[in-house]
Design a protein around this motif. Structure first.
Motif, PDB file in Angstrom:
ATOM      1  N   SER A  16       0.836  -1.193   0.000  1.00 17.20           N
ATOM      2  CA  SER A  16       0.000   0.000   0.000  1.00 17.20           C
ATOM      3  C   SER A  16       0.870   1.242   0.000  1.00 17.20           C
ATOM      4  O   SER A  16       0.535   2.260  -0.597  1.00 17.20           O
ATOM      5  CB  SER A  16      -0.938   0.014   1.203  1.00 17.20           C
ATOM      6  N   LEU A  17       2.021   1.165   0.676  1.00 17.42           N
ATOM      7  CA  LEU A  17       2.935   2.294   0.724  1.00 17.42           C
ATOM      8  C   LEU A  17       3.368   2.687  -0.674  1.00 17.42           C
ATOM      9  O   LEU A  17       3.525   3.855  -0.986  1.00 17.42           O
ATOM     10  CB  LEU A  17       4.160   1.912   1.561  1.00 17.42           C
ATOM     11  N   TRP A  18       3.515   1.671  -1.544  1.00 20.38           N
ATOM     12  CA  TRP A  18       3.936   1.921  -2.918  1.00 20.38           C
ATOM     13  C   TRP A  18       2.741   2.126  -3.851  1.00 20.38           C
ATOM     14  O   TRP A  18       2.701   3.053  -4.650  1.00 20.38           O
ATOM     15  CB  TRP A  18       4.783   0.740  -3.383  1.00 20.38           C
ATOM     16  N   LEU A  19       1.704   1.296  -3.704  1.00 18.96           N
ATOM     17  CA  LEU A  19       0.589   1.317  -4.646  1.00 18.96           C
ATOM     18  C   LEU A  19      -0.252   2.575  -4.549  1.00 18.96           C
ATOM     19  O   LEU A  19      -0.875   2.968  -5.517  1.00 18.96           O
ATOM     20  CB  LEU A  19      -0.313   0.105  -4.399  1.00 18.96           C
ATOM     21  N   CYS A  20      -0.284   3.199  -3.386  1.00 19.65           N
ATOM     22  CA  CYS A  20      -1.184   4.315  -3.200  1.00 19.65           C
ATOM     23  C   CYS A  20      -0.743   5.548  -3.977  1.00 19.65           C
ATOM     24  O   CYS A  20      -1.503   6.487  -4.143  1.00 19.65           O
ATOM     25  CB  CYS A  20      -1.289   4.667  -1.719  1.00 19.65           C
ATOM     26  N   ILE A  21       0.494   5.589  -4.471  1.00 16.76           N
ATOM     27  CA  ILE A  21       0.990   6.779  -5.149  1.00 16.76           C
ATOM     28  C   ILE A  21       0.825   6.622  -6.649  1.00 16.76           C
ATOM     29  O   ILE A  21       1.547   5.873  -7.281  1.00 16.76           O
ATOM     30  CB  ILE A  21       2.469   7.024  -4.797  1.00 16.76           C
ATOM     31  N   GLN A  22      -0.134   7.322  -7.243  1.00 18.91           N
ATOM     32  CA  GLN A  22      -0.368   7.257  -8.675  1.00 18.91           C
ATOM     33  C   GLN A  22      -0.576   8.649  -9.267  1.00 18.91           C
ATOM     34  O   GLN A  22      -0.938   8.773 -10.417  1.00 18.91           O
ATOM     35  CB  GLN A  22      -1.605   6.397  -8.971  1.00 18.91           C
ATOM     36  N   PRO A  42      -6.962  11.290  12.275  1.00 17.33           N
ATOM     37  CA  PRO A  42      -6.982   9.820  12.327  1.00 17.33           C
ATOM     38  C   PRO A  42      -6.643   9.243  10.961  1.00 17.33           C
ATOM     39  O   PRO A  42      -7.094   9.758   9.947  1.00 17.33           O
ATOM     40  CB  PRO A  42      -8.434   9.508  12.721  1.00 17.33           C
ATOM     41  N   PRO A  43      -5.811   8.204  10.902  1.00 12.97           N
ATOM     42  CA  PRO A  43      -5.442   7.617   9.610  1.00 12.97           C
ATOM     43  C   PRO A  43      -6.663   7.056   8.890  1.00 12.97           C
ATOM     44  O   PRO A  43      -7.556   6.500   9.513  1.00 12.97           O
ATOM     45  CB  PRO A  43      -4.453   6.507   9.982  1.00 12.97           C
ATOM     46  N   GLN A  44      -6.664   7.194   7.539  1.00 12.34           N
ATOM     47  CA  GLN A  44      -7.809   6.776   6.747  1.00 12.34           C
ATOM     48  C   GLN A  44      -7.630   5.389   6.131  1.00 12.34           C
ATOM     49  O   GLN A  44      -8.582   4.789   5.661  1.00 12.34           O
ATOM     50  CB  GLN A  44      -8.046   7.794   5.616  1.00 12.34           C
ATOM     51  N   SER A  45      -6.397   4.880   6.071  1.00 14.41           N
ATOM     52  CA  SER A  45      -6.165   3.581   5.435  1.00 14.41           C
ATOM     53  C   SER A  45      -6.679   2.451   6.324  1.00 14.41           C
ATOM     54  O   SER A  45      -6.930   2.634   7.512  1.00 14.41           O
ATOM     55  CB  SER A  45      -4.667   3.394   5.152  1.00 14.41           C
ATOM     56  N   ALA A  46      -6.801   1.276   5.719  1.00 15.00           N
ATOM     57  CA  ALA A  46      -7.372   0.127   6.435  1.00 15.00           C
ATOM     58  C   ALA A  46      -6.440  -0.377   7.536  1.00 15.00           C
ATOM     59  O   ALA A  46      -5.230  -0.258   7.430  1.00 15.00           O
ATOM     60  CB  ALA A  46      -7.647  -1.005   5.452  1.00 15.00           C
ATOM     61  N   GLU A  47      -7.022  -0.938   8.591  1.00 10.85           N
ATOM     62  CA  GLU A  47      -6.227  -1.442   9.698  1.00 10.85           C
ATOM     63  C   GLU A  47      -5.431  -2.672   9.287  1.00 10.85           C
ATOM     64  O   GLU A  47      -5.870  -3.469   8.474  1.00 10.85           O
ATOM     65  CB  GLU A  47      -7.132  -1.780  10.879  1.00 10.85           C
ATOM     66  N   THR A  48      -4.259  -2.814   9.865  1.00  9.08           N
ATOM     67  CA  THR A  48      -3.373  -3.927   9.520  1.00  9.08           C
ATOM     68  C   THR A  48      -3.449  -5.064  10.512  1.00  9.08           C
ATOM     69  O   THR A  48      -3.054  -6.189  10.205  1.00  9.08           O
ATOM     70  CB  THR A  48      -1.910  -3.441   9.469  1.00  9.08           C
ATOM     71  N   GLY A  49      -3.897  -4.791  11.731  1.00  8.56           N
ATOM     72  CA  GLY A  49      -3.929  -5.827  12.753  1.00  8.56           C
ATOM     73  C   GLY A  49      -2.665  -5.871  13.593  1.00  8.56           C
ATOM     74  O   GLY A  49      -2.586  -6.634  14.558  1.00  8.56           O
ATOM     75  N   LEU A  50      -1.663  -5.045  13.275  1.00  9.72           N
ATOM     76  CA  LEU A  50      -0.411  -5.027  14.033  1.00  9.72           C
ATOM     77  C   LEU A  50      -0.558  -4.162  15.283  1.00  9.72           C
ATOM     78  O   LEU A  50      -1.381  -3.241  15.324  1.00  9.72           O
ATOM     79  CB  LEU A  50       0.724  -4.484  13.169  1.00  9.72           C
ATOM     80  N   TYR A  52       1.367  -1.925  16.264  1.00  7.53           N
ATOM     81  CA  TYR A  52       1.779  -0.554  15.958  1.00  7.53           C
ATOM     82  C   TYR A  52       1.029  -0.029  14.733  1.00  7.53           C
ATOM     83  O   TYR A  52       1.518   0.823  13.977  1.00  7.53           O
ATOM     84  CB  TYR A  52       3.294  -0.483  15.739  1.00  7.53           C
ATOM     85  N   ASP A  53      -0.186  -0.519  14.552  1.00 12.85           N
ATOM     86  CA  ASP A  53      -0.996  -0.204  13.367  1.00 12.85           C
ATOM     87  C   ASP A  53      -1.178   1.298  13.156  1.00 12.85           C
ATOM     88  O   ASP A  53      -0.924   1.814  12.078  1.00 12.85           O
ATOM     89  CB  ASP A  53      -2.364  -0.882  13.510  1.00 12.85           C
ATOM     90  N   ARG A  54      -1.626   2.005  14.169  1.00 19.53           N
ATOM     91  CA  ARG A  54      -1.930   3.433  13.988  1.00 19.53           C
ATOM     92  C   ARG A  54      -0.670   4.209  13.629  1.00 19.53           C
ATOM     93  O   ARG A  54      -0.683   5.059  12.723  1.00 19.53           O
ATOM     94  CB  ARG A  54      -2.557   4.011  15.258  1.00 19.53           C
ATOM     95  N   TYR A  55       0.427   3.933  14.315  1.00 17.83           N
ATOM     96  CA  TYR A  55       1.702   4.595  14.030  1.00 17.83           C
ATOM     97  C   TYR A  55       2.121   4.348  12.587  1.00 17.83           C
ATOM     98  O   TYR A  55       2.488   5.279  11.855  1.00 17.83           O
ATOM     99  CB  TYR A  55       2.759   4.066  15.007  1.00 17.83           C
ATOM    100  N   LEU A  56       2.039   3.109  12.155  1.00 15.17           N
ATOM    101  CA  LEU A  56       2.415   2.738  10.789  1.00 15.17           C
ATOM    102  C   LEU A  56       1.590   3.505   9.766  1.00 15.17           C
ATOM    103  O   LEU A  56       2.128   4.099   8.819  1.00 15.17           O
ATOM    104  CB  LEU A  56       2.218   1.234  10.613  1.00 15.17           C
ATOM    105  N   ARG A  57       0.284   3.528   9.945  1.00 19.52           N
ATOM    106  CA  ARG A  57      -0.583   4.173   8.962  1.00 19.52           C
ATOM    107  C   ARG A  57      -0.428   5.690   8.964  1.00 19.52           C
ATOM    108  O   ARG A  57      -0.462   6.329   7.918  1.00 19.52           O
ATOM    109  CB  ARG A  57      -2.041   3.768   9.224  1.00 19.52           C
TER     110      ARG A  57
END
Length: 312
Positions: A16-22, A42-50, A52-57
């Motif tokens: 997603s980090l790569w695909l989201c940039i178009q 608040p982050p808008q991308s889907a949750e990862t389940g990790l 550190y999910d919020r920090y990552l997004r």
């Protein structure tokens, strides 16, 4: 164009980090520009389940806002991302974004310190030996040597940790499904043991009938294939099959108009295929199995996108 998230689906956040940039690269004259202050949202991308999910997004979404990083990310391949080459571009990110990344890291450090303290107190209070190595693993996604600033090492560690953890996360989900299948079959066989011979034969016959009925369904298209999209174009959109136009199709199914296929929009296409095979009202269709198929479809599309990008 696909905006993927993983995990959960997906489902990798690295993709997603790569695909989201178009979007089109923007030329920026930094000597004249005074970038606006960015508010933390608040982050808008889907949750990862990790954990550190919020920090990552939040980190990803702030990096997406920087024109230089956005352009580099658009042209990066997966090997560059995994090998840390992309992380070095953090040195050229605008100051206001770096400041926000510093803030995110400090918040994450405080969260982890509190989390580890609670876990340490619970382990110590229960009389068990405190597993310090396990507690320190909570910090593997960031560099704790510079607790107040977000550096190249932080982005590199975040990418490496997310890649490894999400690959394991998907593997765990597949393993859970295998265990579910084994348990279901074991319970079925145990029930058969409690039945009379006549009842057991009737049950086995019914079971085989359900299996055959489940297998008798419309042809399922290759996920993400042109055939699948054309079928949606014709049957769901009511369009002329001889006039299929990918750009028009994309606009029609980009329901929020953000010029990306996000997770929900992508999964809407998967659902059309899954509905050919699974119906919650049918005894022969297992909805847990359907979710496993959904995960496999998502992984397949993500892998195909990654493979295609490497070839380019």
């Amino acid at each position: 164009m696909v905006r993927g998230n993983s995990l959960v689906h997906c489902g990798l956040i690295l993709l997603s980090l790569w695909l989201c940039i178009q979007s089109v690269p923007i030329n920026v004259d930094r000597s004249k520009e005074k970038p606006p202050v960015q508010e933390l949202e608040p982050p808008q991308s889907a949750e990862t389940g990790l954990h550190y999910d919020r920090y990552l997004r939040e980190v990803i979404e702030f990096l997406e806002k920087d024109p230089h990083f956005k352009e580099k990310l658009k042209n990066a391949n997966m090997d560059d991302i995994k090998q840390g080459k992309l992380a070095k571009e953090l040195n050229f990110v605008q100051h206001n974004f770096r400041t926000k990344l510093d803030e995110l890291k400090r918040e994450e450090m405080n969260r982890l310190r509190m989390l580890i303290k609670v876990k340490h107190d619970i382990q110590g209070g229960s009389g068990r030996t405190v597993d310090h190595q396990s507690l320190l693993k909570q910090f593997e996604h960031l560099s704790h040597q510079n607790p107040n600033t977000f550096e190249v090492e932080d982005l590199d560690q975040l990418i490496q940790s997310a890649t490894k953890d999400l690959e394991n996360f998907d593997k765990d989900r597949h393993d859970e499904f295998k265990n579910y299948e084994l348990t279901k079959e074991h319970e079925r066989r145990e029930r058969l043991k409690t039945m009379s011979e006549e009842t057991r034969q009737q049950e086995e016959k019914h079971y085989e009938q359900l299996r055959k009925k489940h297998a008798d369904h419309a042809k399922v298209n290759h996920p993400g294939s042109e055939t699948q999209l054309k079928e949606v174009w014709q049957e769901s959109d009511g369009m002329d099959p001889d006039n299929f136009d990918p750009k028009t199709f994309f606009k029609m199914h980009d329901t929020n108009g953000d010029s990306f296929f996000d997770e929900s929009e992508l999964e809407a296409l998967f659902t059309k295929e899954l509905e050919k095979v699974y119906n919650p009202e049918n005894e022969e269709d297992d909805m847990v199995e359907m979710e496993e198929e959904r995960l496999r479809m998502r992984e397949h599309v993500m892998n195909e996108v990654s493979r295609t990008h490497r070839q380019i």
